[in-house]
Design an enzyme around this catalytic site. Sequence first.
Site, mmCIF file in Angstrom:
data_model
loop_
_atom_site.group_PDB
_atom_site.id
_atom_site.type_symbol
_atom_site.label_atom_id
_atom_site.label_comp_id
_atom_site.label_asym_id
_atom_site.label_seq_id
_atom_site.Cartn_x
_atom_site.Cartn_y
_atom_site.Cartn_z
ATOM 1 N N ALA A 63 0.859 -1.180 0.000
ATOM 2 C CA ALA A 63 0.000 0.000 0.000
ATOM 3 C C ALA A 63 0.899 1.236 0.000
ATOM 4 C CB ALA A 63 -0.897 -0.019 1.234
ATOM 5 N N GLY A 108 0.783 -4.954 1.018
ATOM 6 C CA GLY A 108 -0.422 -5.107 0.200
ATOM 7 C C GLY A 108 -0.146 -5.858 -1.093
ATOM 8 N N GLU A 111 -0.274 -9.365 -0.248
ATOM 9 C CA GLU A 111 -1.683 -9.698 0.041
ATOM 10 C C GLU A 111 -2.498 -9.861 -1.244
ATOM 11 O OE1 GLU A 111 -1.517 -6.373 2.796
ATOM 12 O OE2 GLU A 111 -2.542 -7.615 4.286
ATOM 13 N N GLU A 131 4.928 -4.716 7.250
ATOM 14 C CA GLU A 131 4.153 -3.664 7.931
ATOM 15 C C GLU A 131 4.632 -3.421 9.354
ATOM 16 O OE1 GLU A 131 2.831 -6.110 6.123
ATOM 17 O OE2 GLU A 131 1.205 -5.343 4.873
HETATM 18 N N1 CAA Z 1 4.571 3.198 -0.691
HETATM 19 C C1 CAA Z 1 4.958 4.373 -1.231
HETATM 20 N N2 CAA Z 1 6.128 4.536 -1.890
HETATM 21 C C2 CAA Z 1 6.918 3.458 -2.011
HETATM 22 C C3 CAA Z 1 6.572 2.205 -1.476
HETATM 23 C C4 CAA Z 1 5.332 2.094 -0.800
HETATM 24 N N3 CAA Z 1 4.885 0.917 -0.275
HETATM 25 N N4 CAA Z 1 7.563 1.333 -1.751
HETATM 26 C C5 CAA Z 1 8.497 2.032 -2.420
HETATM 27 N N5 CAA Z 1 8.117 3.305 -2.592
HETATM 28 C C6 CAA Z 1 8.830 4.393 -3.268
HETATM 29 C C7 CAA Z 1 10.044 4.853 -2.475
HETATM 30 O O1 CAA Z 1 9.681 5.750 -1.455
HETATM 31 C C8 CAA Z 1 10.860 5.487 -3.555
HETATM 32 O O2 CAA Z 1 10.303 6.761 -3.842
HETATM 33 P P1 CAA Z 1 11.225 8.023 -4.195
HETATM 34 O O3 CAA Z 1 11.956 7.628 -5.451
HETATM 35 O O4 CAA Z 1 10.280 9.141 -4.363
HETATM 36 O O5 CAA Z 1 12.166 8.169 -3.029
HETATM 37 C C9 CAA Z 1 10.594 4.600 -4.759
HETATM 38 O O6 CAA Z 1 9.379 3.908 -4.491
HETATM 39 C C10 CAA Z 1 11.679 3.563 -4.967
HETATM 40 O O7 CAA Z 1 11.860 2.848 -3.741
HETATM 41 P P2 CAA Z 1 13.288 2.670 -3.034
HETATM 42 O O8 CAA Z 1 14.189 3.827 -3.347
HETATM 43 O O9 CAA Z 1 13.061 2.382 -1.591
HETATM 44 O O10 CAA Z 1 13.838 1.385 -3.816
HETATM 45 P P3 CAA Z 1 14.752 0.211 -3.252
HETATM 46 O O11 CAA Z 1 15.053 -0.628 -4.444
HETATM 47 O O12 CAA Z 1 15.874 0.737 -2.450
HETATM 48 O O13 CAA Z 1 13.803 -0.605 -2.233
HETATM 49 C C11 CAA Z 1 11.788 -1.700 -1.494
HETATM 50 C C12 CAA Z 1 12.640 -1.218 -2.700
HETATM 51 C C13 CAA Z 1 12.516 -2.820 -0.764
HETATM 52 C C14 CAA Z 1 10.489 -2.205 -2.087
HETATM 53 C C15 CAA Z 1 11.544 -0.527 -0.520
HETATM 54 O O14 CAA Z 1 11.079 0.591 -1.267
HETATM 55 C C16 CAA Z 1 10.523 -0.806 0.548
HETATM 56 O O15 CAA Z 1 10.872 -1.434 1.545
HETATM 57 N N6 CAA Z 1 9.275 -0.352 0.370
HETATM 58 C C17 CAA Z 1 8.220 -0.399 1.346
HETATM 59 C C18 CAA Z 1 7.689 -1.797 1.536
HETATM 60 C C19 CAA Z 1 6.617 -1.778 2.589
HETATM 61 O O16 CAA Z 1 6.825 -1.391 3.713
HETATM 62 N N7 CAA Z 1 5.422 -2.268 2.221
HETATM 63 C C20 CAA Z 1 4.284 -2.323 3.109
HETATM 64 C C21 CAA Z 1 3.442 -1.112 2.932
HETATM 65 S S1 CAA Z 1 2.139 -1.002 4.148
HETATM 66 C C22 CAA Z 1 0.923 -2.040 3.579
HETATM 67 O O17 CAA Z 1 1.031 -2.610 2.519
HETATM 68 C C23 CAA Z 1 -0.286 -2.172 4.480
HETATM 69 C C24 CAA Z 1 -1.238 -3.214 4.060
HETATM 70 O O18 CAA Z 1 -1.265 -4.307 4.579
HETATM 71 C C25 CAA Z 1 -2.204 -2.984 3.009
#
Ligand code: CAA
Length: 257
Positions: A63, A108, A111, A131
């Site tokens: 998400a 998400g 999921e 999360e």
């Molecule tokens: N939401 C919003 N933006 C996200 C995102 C997310 N879930 N995942 C990545 N992005 C964005 C980053 O912020 C970044 O944006 P900018 O270029 O503007 O800085 C861009 O995508 C590229 O990401 P990274 O620079 O972090 O790329 P990376 O290759 O170093 O890492 C990754 C990739 C491992 C996927 C890392 O981005 C990450 O850990 N993302 C978050 C994963 C996460 O926590 N997911 C759970 C979300 S909460 C949820 O899903 C609740 C639910 O149950 C529904």
Amino acid sequence: MSALVRLEVEAGIGTIRIDRPPMNALNAEIQHAFVEVCREAAERADIAAVVVYGGEKVFAAGADVKEMATMSYTDMVEHSSLLQDFTRALARIPKPTVAAVTGYALGGGCEVALACDWRVCADDARLGQPEILLGIIPGAGGTQRLARLVGPAKAKDIVFSGRFVDAQEALAIGLVDRVVPAADVYSAARELVARYVGGPRFAVRAAKEAIDRGLEVDLETGLEIERQLFAGLFATKDQETGMRSFVEQGPGKATFE
Ligand code: CAA
């Protein structure tokens, strides 16, 4: 329909394509559109099976954290229903569904994959429910569907730690069903469900409903669901065609409408 989620149909297979670079973060617009696209995939007679695909680089990194970061409890009381609705809409498509997972399927994104019948992933894919590292828990069905798929102990390990699971471990614990080279993920996912195109669609629909609904209830209730669906198939062309073909031509020769 949103440009961020498209339904593309080819040779009886509908592909739900998530398209929000760079990470396919699932914002509210995508979640709303996903519900619509799933409804369309469920209803269209020219779609026998569904692939969910995020493109060659990433399935979905979860998400949209940036969208959620400033939400209050009262915002989330409403939004949390949408989070569950969009994965439920996918789970309830009464046709075989498969997630074609490249790159990351996190939060998400994982999921969404869990709401499919099967998961095909790239050998370099990473799945997980991170999360907890955001101070929350999975909210799009992850605590329930992951535990049902891999068992409570493995689900707790993955959800409590937020760690990423690589493709080989995901295969070993049943989180994914096939691991293939990254370039082959989409074609392998299509191949997995292609066998259902032109098959006995009412029987497949009943089988999916019996298994999925049965897993949500106690055994006796599940058996009753099975009994009713089984009997109901005797009002369909699938049963008539399948059994007449067996009697007249032998096993496995039926051509279904
Ligand atoms: N939401 C919003 N933006 C996200 C995102 C997310 N879930 N995942 C990545 N992005 C964005 C980053 O912020 C970044 O944006 P900018 O270029 O503007 O800085 C861009 O995508 C590229 O990401 P990274 O620079 O972090 O790329 P990376 O290759 O170093 O890492 C990754 C990739 C491992 C996927 C890392 O981005 C990450 O850990 N993302 C978050 C994963 C996460 O926590 N997911 C759970 C979300 S909460 C949820 O899903 C609740 C639910 O149950 C529904």
